[in-house]
Design an enzyme around this catalytic site. Structure first.
Site, PDB file in Angstrom:
ATOM      1  N   LYS A   1       0.413  -2.064 -27.890  1.00  0.00           N
ATOM      2  CA  LYS A   1       0.976  -1.912 -29.184  1.00  0.00           C
ATOM      3  C   LYS A   1       0.296  -2.643 -30.042  1.00  0.00           C
ATOM      4  O   LYS A   1       0.497  -2.197 -31.461  1.00  0.00           O
ATOM      5  CB  LYS A   1       2.491  -2.352 -29.094  1.00  0.00           C
ATOM      6  CG  LYS A   1       3.333  -1.741 -28.120  1.00  0.00           C
ATOM      7  CD  LYS A   1       3.327  -0.103 -28.144  1.00  0.00           C
ATOM      8  CE  LYS A   1       4.022   0.416 -27.005  1.00  0.00           C
ATOM      9  NZ  LYS A   1       4.244   1.968 -27.088  1.00  0.00           N
TER      10      LYS A   1
ATOM     11  N   TYR B   1      13.730   6.139 -17.163  1.00  0.00           N
ATOM     12  CA  TYR B   1      13.037   5.303 -17.952  1.00  0.00           C
ATOM     13  C   TYR B   1      13.459   4.056 -17.651  1.00  0.00           C
ATOM     14  O   TYR B   1      14.246   3.655 -17.696  1.00  0.00           O
ATOM     15  CB  TYR B   1      12.993   5.753 -19.302  1.00  0.00           C
ATOM     16  CG  TYR B   1      12.413   5.010 -20.167  1.00  0.00           C
ATOM     17  CD1 TYR B   1      10.711   4.682 -20.129  1.00  0.00           C
ATOM     18  CD2 TYR B   1      13.081   4.188 -21.102  1.00  0.00           C
ATOM     19  CE1 TYR B   1      10.338   3.726 -21.128  1.00  0.00           C
ATOM     20  CE2 TYR B   1      12.612   3.152 -22.193  1.00  0.00           C
ATOM     21  CZ  TYR B   1      11.117   2.948 -21.968  1.00  0.00           C
ATOM     22  OH  TYR B   1      10.557   2.183 -22.776  1.00  0.00           O
TER      23      TYR B   1
ATOM     24  N   TYR C   1       5.620   0.963 -17.282  1.00  0.00           N
ATOM     25  CA  TYR C   1       4.694   2.097 -17.802  1.00  0.00           C
ATOM     26  C   TYR C   1       3.284   2.096 -16.878  1.00  0.00           C
ATOM     27  O   TYR C   1       2.855   3.193 -16.106  1.00  0.00           O
ATOM     28  CB  TYR C   1       4.099   1.470 -19.169  1.00  0.00           C
ATOM     29  CG  TYR C   1       5.171   1.756 -20.010  1.00  0.00           C
ATOM     30  CD1 TYR C   1       5.547   2.637 -20.825  1.00  0.00           C
ATOM     31  CD2 TYR C   1       5.713   0.552 -20.597  1.00  0.00           C
ATOM     32  CE1 TYR C   1       6.602   2.718 -21.772  1.00  0.00           C
ATOM     33  CE2 TYR C   1       6.837   0.458 -21.467  1.00  0.00           C
ATOM     34  CZ  TYR C   1       7.052   1.469 -22.144  1.00  0.00           C
ATOM     35  OH  TYR C   1       8.132   1.653 -23.079  1.00  0.00           O
TER      36      TYR C   1
END
Length: 330
Positions: free
Chosen positions: A49, A261, A287
């Site tokens: 990020k 998720y 992830y």
């Protein structure tokens, strides 16, 4: 190949390393796997990020924002790194977190608490509901004389994705210096911005590498649309003569896991352990662990051509390990 001509602030330690995972490659056989170590970008334990935030927060500063509002899950890497970037730049930050407030703060939440983040919890079913609350909050802040700037989940808009356009150009520069041909680039897909940037970067560099996304959240039909849309937004910002349609996008959605998720999957945990004991590289349960599970399975199924060079984008997220994975001492 040079970097992008867009405003940015320096938040990351770049370039990140490109390393051959020789033990992992031998174990799997027939392919050569390289890690692009974006877990080592710096900024509150690193992750992908940071690259997006270099462009997003440059835009926020250009617009004279004084408070950043963003959203993510309870164990969001994006909110953790946004908080760290804001602290570095002297900006106020409000984190609108999707989920119930836990009794204990661990993992990313603990780091956000250490950074004295303004954390607000929303037990809702979708980010659209948080978006409505974010609009209200921004109006309240404006009424108080503040100038808020909103970053959507994952920073996955055209401007944020430019961080991974730049990453792709960086990657090909490194590969050229190593006389390395890149055949595939594998990454986890959680909100689409990383994949979108990579797709654009591959085309700007005029390479034949295939970007392979491993979904950790939605069905591939959803992500094909999202990635194409975000990519086109990046293309518009860059003024490039490119077009990327949903049919151009490759995403696998078989590795999300039984719990969905944000929850560890059996295959993902196995991939984390396998990578740790083989290479000493630590993946995360949300992830990169699931993305590696997909890569391993696709190698076994013969999806990748024999002898091909595969780049695995390690997107970070290690703090979530300390909230989600608990092992007995025996």
């Amino acid at each position: 190949m040079t970097g992008l001509n867009l405003p940015r602030v320096k938040l990351c330690q770049l370039p990140t390393d490109l390393d051959l995972a020789s033990n992992l490659s031998k174990k799997l056989g027939d392919v050569n796997i390289y890690f692009k170590r974006d877990d080592n970008t710096g900024l509150a334990m690193g992750g992908n990020k940071g690259r997006k935030l270099e462009f997003l927060l440059a835009d926020a500063l250009k617009k004279e924002a004084d408070v950043i509002i963003t959203t993510g899950s309870i164990q969001s890497n994006h909110t953790r790194m946004t908080c760290a970037a804001c602290r570095k730049l002297g900006l106020d930050v409000i984190l609108m977190l999707k989920g119930k407030k836990p009794a204990q703060f661990q993992g990313n939440l603990l780091l956000e608490k250490l950074m004295n983040a303004d954390m607000r919890f929303f037990d809702v079913s979708s980010y659209n509901e948080i978006g409505i609350e974010a609009d209200k909050l921004m109006e309240e802040l404006r009424a108080k004389g503040k100038n808020p700037y909103f970053i959507p989940v994952g920073g996955s808009i055209g401007l944020g994705a430019c961080g991974y356009v730049d990453c792709a150009l960086e990657l090909f520069n490194q590969a050229d210096s190593q006389n390395l041909r890149i055949d595939y680039i594998v990454n986890a897909v959680g909100s689409g911005g990383t994949s979108a940037g990579l797709e654009v970067g591959v085309r700007l560099a005029k390479r034949d590498a295939k970007v392979v996304g491993i979904s950790v959240d939605s069905e591939k039909s959803v992500f094909k649309q999202d990635i194409s849309r975000i990519a086109q937004d990046s293309i518009s910002l860059l003024g490039a003569d490119l077009e990327i349609s949903p049919d151009d996008i490759t995403v696998f959605d078989e590795y999300i896991g039984e719990s969905g998720y944000g929850k560890p999957s059996r295959q993902g945990v196995e991939a984390i352990k396998f990578t740790a004991e083989t290479e000493g590289i630590i993946l995360d349960p949300v992830y990169s662990g699931k993305a590696m599970a997909g890569l391993i399975d696709l190698v076994k199924k013969g999806f990748f051509e024999k002898g091909s060079n595969i780049i695995f984008i390690h997107t970070g997220g290690t703090p979530a390990l300390f909230d989600m994975l608990v092992e007995n001492s025996d």
